[in-house]
Design a protein around this motif. Structure first.
Motif, PDB file in Angstrom:
ATOM      1  N   MET A  40       0.845  -1.189   0.000  1.00  0.00           N
ATOM      2  CA  MET A  40       0.000   0.000   0.000  1.00  0.00           C
ATOM      3  C   MET A  40       0.884   1.244   0.000  1.00  0.00           C
ATOM      4  O   MET A  40       1.859   1.321   0.729  1.00  0.00           O
ATOM      5  N   ARG A  41       0.558   2.237  -0.818  1.00  0.00           N
ATOM      6  CA  ARG A  41       1.356   3.438  -0.919  1.00  0.00           C
ATOM      7  C   ARG A  41       1.253   4.260   0.353  1.00  0.00           C
ATOM      8  O   ARG A  41       0.274   4.207   1.106  1.00  0.00           O
ATOM      9  N   LEU A  42       2.312   5.078   0.599  1.00  0.00           N
ATOM     10  CA  LEU A  42       2.370   5.862   1.823  1.00  0.00           C
ATOM     11  C   LEU A  42       1.214   6.847   1.909  1.00  0.00           C
ATOM     12  O   LEU A  42       0.667   7.088   2.980  1.00  0.00           O
ATOM     13  N   GLU A  43       0.819   7.434   0.747  1.00  0.00           N
ATOM     14  CA  GLU A  43      -0.272   8.393   0.780  1.00  0.00           C
ATOM     15  C   GLU A  43      -1.555   7.775   1.332  1.00  0.00           C
ATOM     16  O   GLU A  43      -2.270   8.381   2.118  1.00  0.00           O
ATOM     17  N   TRP A  44      -1.842   6.536   0.915  1.00  0.00           N
ATOM     18  CA  TRP A  44      -3.064   5.877   1.390  1.00  0.00           C
ATOM     19  C   TRP A  44      -2.936   5.495   2.860  1.00  0.00           C
ATOM     20  O   TRP A  44      -3.918   5.527   3.607  1.00  0.00           O
ATOM     21  N   LEU A  45      -1.741   5.144   3.294  1.00  0.00           N
ATOM     22  CA  LEU A  45      -1.560   4.831   4.708  1.00  0.00           C
ATOM     23  C   LEU A  45      -1.831   6.060   5.573  1.00  0.00           C
ATOM     24  O   LEU A  45      -2.485   5.974   6.613  1.00  0.00           O
ATOM     25  N   LEU A  46      -1.351   7.233   5.113  1.00  0.00           N
ATOM     26  CA  LEU A  46      -1.562   8.438   5.896  1.00  0.00           C
ATOM     27  C   LEU A  46      -3.014   8.887   5.867  1.00  0.00           C
ATOM     28  O   LEU A  46      -3.487   9.517   6.806  1.00  0.00           O
ATOM     29  N   LEU A  47      -3.726   8.578   4.796  1.00  0.00           N
ATOM     30  CA  LEU A  47      -5.147   8.931   4.761  1.00  0.00           C
ATOM     31  C   LEU A  47      -5.947   8.175   5.810  1.00  0.00           C
ATOM     32  O   LEU A  47      -7.013   8.609   6.230  1.00  0.00           O
ATOM     33  N   LEU A  48      -5.412   7.027   6.214  1.00  0.00           N
ATOM     34  CA  LEU A  48      -6.108   6.241   7.222  1.00  0.00           C
ATOM     35  C   LEU A  48      -5.915   6.801   8.622  1.00  0.00           C
ATOM     36  O   LEU A  48      -6.600   6.398   9.551  1.00  0.00           O
ATOM     37  N   ILE A  49      -4.953   7.737   8.787  1.00  0.00           N
ATOM     38  CA  ILE A  49      -4.730   8.343  10.088  1.00  0.00           C
ATOM     39  C   ILE A  49      -5.789   9.419  10.311  1.00  0.00           C
ATOM     40  O   ILE A  49      -5.811  10.427   9.618  1.00  0.00           O
ATOM     41  N   ARG A 101       6.716  11.716   0.925  1.00  0.00           N
ATOM     42  CA  ARG A 101       7.045  10.512   0.169  1.00  0.00           C
ATOM     43  C   ARG A 101       8.365   9.941   0.658  1.00  0.00           C
ATOM     44  O   ARG A 101       9.296  10.682   0.972  1.00  0.00           O
ATOM     45  N   LEU A 102       8.440   8.629   0.707  1.00  0.00           N
ATOM     46  CA  LEU A 102       9.693   7.982   1.071  1.00  0.00           C
ATOM     47  C   LEU A 102      10.633   7.994  -0.127  1.00  0.00           C
ATOM     48  O   LEU A 102      10.231   7.634  -1.232  1.00  0.00           O
ATOM     49  N   PRO A 103      11.893   8.389   0.069  1.00  0.00           N
ATOM     50  CA  PRO A 103      12.831   8.362  -1.059  1.00  0.00           C
ATOM     51  C   PRO A 103      13.152   6.922  -1.450  1.00  0.00           C
ATOM     52  O   PRO A 103      13.044   6.007  -0.629  1.00  0.00           O
ATOM     53  N   PRO A 104      13.534   6.684  -2.692  1.00  0.00           N
ATOM     54  CA  PRO A 104      13.892   5.312  -3.088  1.00  0.00           C
ATOM     55  C   PRO A 104      15.115   4.818  -2.324  1.00  0.00           C
ATOM     56  O   PRO A 104      16.049   5.584  -2.057  1.00  0.00           O
ATOM     57  N   LEU A 105      15.098   3.552  -1.972  1.00  0.00           N
ATOM     58  CA  LEU A 105      16.215   2.970  -1.239  1.00  0.00           C
ATOM     59  C   LEU A 105      17.432   2.842  -2.145  1.00  0.00           C
ATOM     60  O   LEU A 105      17.306   2.511  -3.330  1.00  0.00           O
ATOM     61  N   PRO A 106      18.628   3.107  -1.628  1.00  0.00           N
ATOM     62  CA  PRO A 106      19.827   2.985  -2.472  1.00  0.00           C
ATOM     63  C   PRO A 106      20.096   1.522  -2.821  1.00  0.00           C
ATOM     64  O   PRO A 106      19.830   0.617  -2.024  1.00  0.00           O
ATOM     65  N   GLU A 107      20.589   1.315  -4.024  1.00  0.00           N
ATOM     66  CA  GLU A 107      20.950  -0.019  -4.469  1.00  0.00           C
ATOM     67  C   GLU A 107      22.398  -0.293  -4.078  1.00  0.00           C
ATOM     68  O   GLU A 107      23.326   0.306  -4.635  1.00  0.00           O
ATOM     69  N   LEU A 108      22.574  -1.182  -3.108  1.00  0.00           N
ATOM     70  CA  LEU A 108      23.900  -1.490  -2.602  1.00  0.00           C
ATOM     71  C   LEU A 108      24.563  -2.571  -3.450  1.00  0.00           C
ATOM     72  O   LEU A 108      23.927  -3.548  -3.844  1.00  0.00           O
TER      73      LEU A 108
END
Length: 220
Positions: free
Chosen positions: A1-10, A155-162
């Protein structure tokens, strides 16, 4: 689930109140009046019942075309009585009479609480200047029928590719890469097969060169 939808539930504790006023640098700042309220799940501005009366009072107090006048829209922060700490978006009043629509952007924190807003009207000249002629423009503040409300969540930034760590020896030292093979080391088997084929076939046979005379011309 996208972060925007998670925050809408708050759930927010209450609807977000939006305030507005008209200010001029030569006049004392008036109190804010209620523009309306926003219920975050529906992203809709519900206008205040006194909106039309407040706009009429703004027109009587400060003409929209008065040089230096500003229209301010503010996000009320419950419990914070210091208006200077509120989030306020400002637009030139001279741009309001010719505007046909407006947009309100409400920004939320990671915890789901509103903390800032932006307010825009359109159309606006590219240079943002006030109209040069005033005869064709109304002399009052408009009440836009449908305000577009946009909700902005972090928005969460993309995780770095290690990259995978290099292989290590049992002593913990990096394993040196194998040296690059030479041409002979890579293709020696094909060279051997080619030489063997040449040796097996042997030299090519030369055609015999015979004379045209035969033994049939014996003595008489």
């Amino acid at each position: 689930m996208r972060l925007e939808w998670l925050l809408l539930l708050i759930p927010c504790a209450q609807a977000v109140r939006i305030l507005h006023r008209v200010v001029h640098p030569n006049l004392p700042p008036p109190d804010f009046a209620e523009l309306g309220s926003i219920n975050p799940p529906t992203a809709e501005l519900i206008p205040s019942s006194s909106l039309l009366d407040d706009l009429a009072l703004f027109t009587d107090a400060v003409s929209p075309h008065l040089d230096g006048a500003m229209y301010q829209v503010a996000l009320e922060r419950p419990g914070d009585v210091d208006e200077s700490m509120w989030s306020i978006s400002t637009v030139k009043t001279c741009l309001l009479p010719q505007s046909t629509s407006d947009t309100l952007v409400l920004h939320f924190s990671a915890s789901g609480q509103p903390f800032a807003l932006d307010y825009f009207v359109s159309p606006v000249p590219h240079n943002g200047a006030c109209p040069s002629t005033l005869e064709s423009h109304p002399q009052k503040y408009p009440a836009h029928a449908n305000t577009t409300v946009l909700l902005k969540y972090p928005r969460l930034p993309p995780l770095p590719e290690l990259r995978a760590p290099p292989p290590l020896t049992p002593e913990g030292e990096p394993i040196a890469p194998l040296p690059e093979k030479s041409f002979i080391q890579k293709y020696w088997i094909y060279i051997v097969i080619g030489l063997g084929a040449l040796l097996i076939s042997g030299p090519s046979e030369e055609p015999a060169s015979g004379s045209g005379g035969g033994a049939g011309s014996g003595g008489k």
